[in-house]
Design a protein around this motif. Structure first.
Motif, PDB file in Angstrom:
ATOM      1  N   ARG A  16      16.957  10.953   7.860  1.00 28.94           N
ATOM      2  CA  ARG A  16      16.334  10.277   9.002  1.00 28.94           C
ATOM      3  C   ARG A  16      16.921   8.888   9.184  1.00 28.94           C
ATOM      4  O   ARG A  16      17.012   8.382  10.292  1.00 28.94           O
ATOM      5  CB  ARG A  16      14.824  10.144   8.769  1.00 28.94           C
ATOM      6  CG  ARG A  16      14.128  11.458   8.665  1.00 28.94           C
ATOM      7  CD  ARG A  16      12.698  11.259   8.255  1.00 28.94           C
ATOM      8  NE  ARG A  16      11.896  10.683   9.332  1.00 28.94           N
ATOM      9  CZ  ARG A  16      10.581  10.694   9.327  1.00 28.94           C
ATOM     10  NH1 ARG A  16       9.944  11.237   8.326  1.00 28.94           N
ATOM     11  NH2 ARG A  16       9.909  10.159  10.313  1.00 28.94           N
ATOM     12  N   GLY A  31       2.533   4.450   1.303  1.00 31.19           N
ATOM     13  CA  GLY A  31       2.862   4.919   2.647  1.00 31.19           C
ATOM     14  C   GLY A  31       3.201   3.837   3.641  1.00 31.19           C
ATOM     15  O   GLY A  31       3.361   4.095   4.821  1.00 31.19           O
ATOM     16  N   ILE A  32       3.336   2.609   3.173  1.00 28.07           N
ATOM     17  CA  ILE A  32       3.607   1.512   4.109  1.00 28.07           C
ATOM     18  C   ILE A  32       5.094   1.453   4.453  1.00 28.07           C
ATOM     19  O   ILE A  32       5.487   0.927   5.487  1.00 28.07           O
ATOM     20  CB  ILE A  32       3.081   0.179   3.508  1.00 28.07           C
ATOM     21  CG1 ILE A  32       2.810  -0.845   4.602  1.00 28.07           C
ATOM     22  CG2 ILE A  32       4.011  -0.408   2.487  1.00 28.07           C
ATOM     23  CD1 ILE A  32       1.463  -0.706   5.194  1.00 28.07           C
ATOM     24  N   LYS A  87       7.755   1.210   1.599  1.00 28.90           N
ATOM     25  CA  LYS A  87       8.552   0.547   0.558  1.00 28.90           C
ATOM     26  C   LYS A  87       9.804   1.341   0.232  1.00 28.90           C
ATOM     27  O   LYS A  87      10.898   0.804   0.159  1.00 28.90           O
ATOM     28  CB  LYS A  87       7.719   0.359  -0.717  1.00 28.90           C
ATOM     29  CG  LYS A  87       6.456  -0.440  -0.518  1.00 28.90           C
ATOM     30  CD  LYS A  87       5.690  -0.592  -1.819  1.00 28.90           C
ATOM     31  CE  LYS A  87       5.104   0.693  -2.352  1.00 28.90           C
ATOM     32  NZ  LYS A  87       4.060   1.293  -1.515  1.00 28.90           N
ATOM     33  N   SER A  88       9.618   2.659   0.034  1.00 30.73           N
ATOM     34  CA  SER A  88      10.764   3.494  -0.315  1.00 30.73           C
ATOM     35  C   SER A  88      11.760   3.519   0.837  1.00 30.73           C
ATOM     36  O   SER A  88      12.970   3.483   0.619  1.00 30.73           O
ATOM     37  CB  SER A  88      10.323   4.918  -0.627  1.00 30.73           C
ATOM     38  OG  SER A  88       9.290   4.903  -1.567  1.00 30.73           O
ATOM     39  N   THR A  89      11.239   3.540   2.057  1.00 26.08           N
ATOM     40  CA  THR A  89      12.119   3.558   3.227  1.00 26.08           C
ATOM     41  C   THR A  89      12.936   2.277   3.290  1.00 26.08           C
ATOM     42  O   THR A  89      14.147   2.308   3.475  1.00 26.08           O
ATOM     43  CB  THR A  89      11.276   3.710   4.511  1.00 26.08           C
ATOM     44  OG1 THR A  89      10.394   4.812   4.337  1.00 26.08           O
ATOM     45  CG2 THR A  89      12.132   3.924   5.727  1.00 26.08           C
ATOM     46  N   ASP A 111       0.838  -1.206   0.000  1.00 22.84           N
ATOM     47  CA  ASP A 111       0.000   0.000   0.000  1.00 22.84           C
ATOM     48  C   ASP A 111       0.867   1.247   0.000  1.00 22.84           C
ATOM     49  O   ASP A 111       1.983   1.215   0.492  1.00 22.84           O
ATOM     50  CB  ASP A 111      -0.847   0.031   1.279  1.00 22.84           C
ATOM     51  CG  ASP A 111      -1.898  -1.043   1.289  1.00 22.84           C
ATOM     52  OD1 ASP A 111      -2.386  -1.375   0.202  1.00 22.84           O
ATOM     53  OD2 ASP A 111      -2.209  -1.558   2.374  1.00 22.84           O
ATOM     54  N   SER A 121      10.989   6.417  14.041  1.00 22.57           N
ATOM     55  CA  SER A 121      11.226   7.741  13.448  1.00 22.57           C
ATOM     56  C   SER A 121      12.518   7.735  12.641  1.00 22.57           C
ATOM     57  O   SER A 121      12.702   8.563  11.758  1.00 22.57           O
ATOM     58  CB  SER A 121      11.279   8.789  14.535  1.00 22.57           C
ATOM     59  OG  SER A 121      12.291   8.443  15.443  1.00 22.57           O
ATOM     60  N   ARG A 123      14.524  12.002   3.577  1.00 26.99           N
ATOM     61  CA  ARG A 123      14.317  10.657   4.102  1.00 26.99           C
ATOM     62  C   ARG A 123      15.652  10.039   4.508  1.00 26.99           C
ATOM     63  O   ARG A 123      15.777   9.424   5.560  1.00 26.99           O
ATOM     64  CB  ARG A 123      13.622   9.786   3.071  1.00 26.99           C
ATOM     65  CG  ARG A 123      13.539   8.363   3.545  1.00 26.99           C
ATOM     66  CD  ARG A 123      12.721   7.459   2.677  1.00 26.99           C
ATOM     67  NE  ARG A 123      11.345   7.863   2.544  1.00 26.99           N
ATOM     68  CZ  ARG A 123      10.718   7.955   1.378  1.00 26.99           C
ATOM     69  NH1 ARG A 123      11.361   7.662   0.282  1.00 26.99           N
ATOM     70  NH2 ARG A 123       9.469   8.311   1.323  1.00 26.99           N
ATOM     71  N   GLY A 142      13.466   5.277  10.618  1.00 28.81           N
ATOM     72  CA  GLY A 142      13.359   4.257   9.584  1.00 28.81           C
ATOM     73  C   GLY A 142      12.895   2.927  10.148  1.00 28.81           C
ATOM     74  O   GLY A 142      12.391   2.860  11.262  1.00 28.81           O
ATOM     75  N   MET A 150       8.305   0.300  12.256  1.00 30.69           N
ATOM     76  CA  MET A 150       8.567   1.632  11.708  1.00 30.69           C
ATOM     77  C   MET A 150       8.877   2.585  12.851  1.00 30.69           C
ATOM     78  O   MET A 150       8.055   2.783  13.733  1.00 30.69           O
ATOM     79  CB  MET A 150       7.355   2.098  10.902  1.00 30.69           C
ATOM     80  CG  MET A 150       7.527   3.430  10.208  1.00 30.69           C
ATOM     81  SD  MET A 150       8.868   3.513   9.044  1.00 30.69           S
ATOM     82  CE  MET A 150       8.039   3.322   7.484  1.00 30.69           C
TER      83      MET A 150
HETATM   84  P1  TYD Z   1       7.431   5.437   2.438  1.00 32.86           P
HETATM   85  O1  TYD Z   1       8.681   4.636   2.440  1.00 32.86           O
HETATM   86  O2  TYD Z   1       7.470   6.741   1.761  1.00 32.86           O
HETATM   87  O3  TYD Z   1       6.227   4.592   1.861  1.00 32.86           O
HETATM   88  P2  TYD Z   1       5.958   4.054   0.377  1.00 32.86           P
HETATM   89  O4  TYD Z   1       7.179   4.246  -0.412  1.00 32.86           O
HETATM   90  O5  TYD Z   1       5.586   2.628   0.598  1.00 32.86           O
HETATM   91  O6  TYD Z   1       4.803   4.830  -0.146  1.00 32.86           O
HETATM   92  O7  TYD Z   1       7.010   5.573   3.962  1.00 32.86           O
HETATM   93  C1  TYD Z   1       6.250   6.608   4.343  1.00 32.86           C
HETATM   94  C2  TYD Z   1       5.794   6.488   5.765  1.00 32.86           C
HETATM   95  O8  TYD Z   1       6.774   6.064   6.675  1.00 32.86           O
HETATM   96  C3  TYD Z   1       5.371   7.844   6.177  1.00 32.86           C
HETATM   97  O9  TYD Z   1       4.059   7.772   6.646  1.00 32.86           O
HETATM   98  C4  TYD Z   1       6.327   8.243   7.244  1.00 32.86           C
HETATM   99  C5  TYD Z   1       6.889   6.969   7.746  1.00 32.86           C
HETATM  100  N1  TYD Z   1       8.302   7.076   8.145  1.00 32.86           N
HETATM  101  C6  TYD Z   1       8.633   6.943   9.483  1.00 32.86           C
HETATM  102  O10 TYD Z   1       7.786   6.759  10.346  1.00 32.86           O
HETATM  103  N2  TYD Z   1       9.952   7.015   9.834  1.00 32.86           N
HETATM  104  C7  TYD Z   1      10.941   7.210   8.926  1.00 32.86           C
HETATM  105  O11 TYD Z   1      12.119   7.258   9.292  1.00 32.86           O
HETATM  106  C8  TYD Z   1      10.585   7.345   7.556  1.00 32.86           C
HETATM  107  C9  TYD Z   1      11.627   7.553   6.515  1.00 32.86           C
HETATM  108  C10 TYD Z   1       9.263   7.250   7.210  1.00 32.86           C
END
Ligand code: TYD
Ligand code: MG
Length: 453
Positions: free
Chosen positions: A135, A96-97, A99-101, A94, A266, A132, A268, A264
């Motif tokens: 963090r 915001g889950i 993936k990019s992180t 989904d 703060s 990102r 990462g 998750m």
């Molecule tokens: P993200 O990797 O952007 O999701 P996707 O690529 O799957 O869409 O993650 C976004 C969420 O993660 C956002 O709601 C914030 C949260 N987050 C943290 O809680 N801590 C962190 O260190 C980072 C980078 C993101």
């Protein structure tokens, strides 16, 4: 080479191709999913000369697969022991889950090991990636970034830089000039994945592809994507809860039933080494309707708390919900209790929940669901140091489940003192010390067991 322009219709959910529009897809029975797309096909003037050689199986030399460790044991486990060189990995989930992180953290770990990594983002600017990355922590200079969505340019850059690992975030934003339809459409996604596959296999570069998921829970765009890649991982979890689960759905280089658990934070994603402890934190003491069950995820036992609330219904049709497990299974188990134990549940609302928001579908948690329902209905609080597992059949019998030994070990490790398990499993076990084992043949005996504790 002449070019032929053609209009075709693609089913957006399974990729079925048709020359005319249809209301219902014959492939996946989805309604109203056809979208018009224009494709260009090159028709070569004469047939291509074919020179393909066949090989004997015995003549193939077996090479040890080269695997790169991601420095994240949870991810390595799901990948089957590390990243395989030249493989194509799809990471779905989904928005915001995380993936990019996750992938940025993989980049950081790989670049620390001096691997050249290229992160290509079609969704975020360099500034956003930098925020990102700040963090997440320290990065070395072997990580290169590129904001681009044109695949022809991406291909050129990859050829020039020759990185060991490429991350494509996300496939739905990429487009190829050879296909005229919009990014994210079936033919674009298919074409883009095809190009990336050639890069991966031809140059021995591992490519991670991020794919968004539709509300039905499949990777948006076509299913064909899943067939083309080597490994499909799904990143799931409740957005409101902090933990995330990475699940292997397809893996050409390892087992698929492994999961990785992350939290998750703060700064990462952090790996959760002991998911059972995590799942059981906050379990109420002395409350009825709560029991600890054990589910195997691949080779790993996970203890989880099953909660049930059974109360008198105010309406003619009782309400039933199941969160984290199969709704029909819960209904079936309630019918078994009604028939085999004579419990009058037909006038009761029942809510079953797996605490923590995790989803588990292993039949071994049946006994847990049954005992939680009985405990809530009869107001019997189950001893906190008790755990149970076993599959429940339609005649109320408690059937054997696999890997009883591992489940008991995990329970012992976490300080449980009593284990209710299928009698058949008990007979095959070598004697276990430090935990009391109660073998049960059917649900009646299981209920007697919790009353006797
Ligand atoms: P993200 O990797 O952007 O999701 P996707 O690529 O799957 O869409 O993650 C976004 C969420 O993660 C956002 O709601 C914030 C949260 N987050 C943290 O809680 N801590 C962190 O260190 C980072 C980078 C993101
Ligand atoms: Mg993202």
């Amino acid at each position: 080479m002449a070019k032929e322009k053609k209009t075709v219709y693609f089913c957006q959910s399974c990729g079925y191709e048709s020359s005319k529009w249809m209301g219902q897809c014959p492939g996946c029975r989805e309604w109203n999913s056809f979208v018009e797309e224009k494709i260009e096909r090159s028709i070569s003037a004469k047939a291509k000369k074919i020179d393909a050689n066949v090989t004997k199986l015995s003549a193939i030399q077996l090479k040890e697969e080269e695997r790169i460790s991601t420095d994240m044991p949870e991810l390595n486990r799901v990948l089957g022991g590390g990243i395989v060189k030249g493989s194509l990995v799809l990471v779905g989930g989904d928005p915001g889950i995380g993936k990019s992180t996750l992938l940025l953290q993989v980049c950081r770990n790989l670049s620390k090991q001096k691997f050249q990594v290229l992160y290509i983002s079609g969704e975020e600017s360099l500034q956003q990636i930098k925020i990102r990355a700040k963090r997440i922590g320290e990065f070395t200079d072997s990580l290169l970034l590129l904001c681009e969505t044109n695949l022809e340019i991406i291909q050129e850059v990859i050829r020039r830089e020759r990185p060991a690992v490429v991350i494509i975030d996300s496939i739905q934003t990429m487009y190829s000039e050879n296909v005229s339809s919009a990014p994210g459409s079936v033919s674009q996604v298919r074409e883009s994945t095809g190009v990336l596959m050639q890069i991966a296999k031809g140059m021995g570069i591992t490519v991670f592809i991020v794919g968004h998921v539709t509300k039905e829970g499949v990777v948006a765009g076509p299913r064909v994507l899943e067939h083309m890649v080597d490994t499909v991982l799904y990143f799931e979890g409740d957005r409101h809860a902090s933990y995330r689960i990475l699940r292997g759905v397809k893996n050409r280089f390892g087992s698929t039933n492994e999961i990785g658990v992350f939290e998750m934070r703060s700064e990462g994603l952090r790996e959760v080494e002991n998911p059972s402890e995590f799942m059981l934190s906050g379990k109420p003491e002395g409350a009825s309707g709560s029991v600890v069950a054990c589910s195997m995820e691949g080779t790993r036992p996970i203890l989880l708390e099953i909660q049930a609330l059974v109360c008198h219904s105010n309406f003619g049709i009782p309400r039933r919900t199941a969160a984290g497990t199969d709704f029909n299974r819960v209904n079936l188990l309630m019918a078994v209790l009604e028939k085999r134990l004579g419990m009058s549940l037909s006038a009761c609302d029942a809510y079953v929940n797996i605490a923590g928001g995790i989803r588990m579908n292993e039949p071994a948690i049946d006994l847990g669901i049954v005992l939680a329902i009985v405990s809530s209905h009869k107001e019997i609080a189950i001893d906190e140091k008790t755990i149970c597992f076993g599959e429940v059949g339609l005649s109320g019998e408690v059937r054997a489940v696999s890997m009883a030994e591992q489940r008991i070990q995990e329970a012992k490790k976490l300080g449980f003192e009593v284990c209710i398990l299928p009698q058949v499993c008990l007979e095959t076990l070598s004697s276990a010390s430090g935990i009391r084992l109660i073998g049960v043949k059917n649900v009646r005996e299981a209920v007697q067991a919790i009353r006797g504790l």
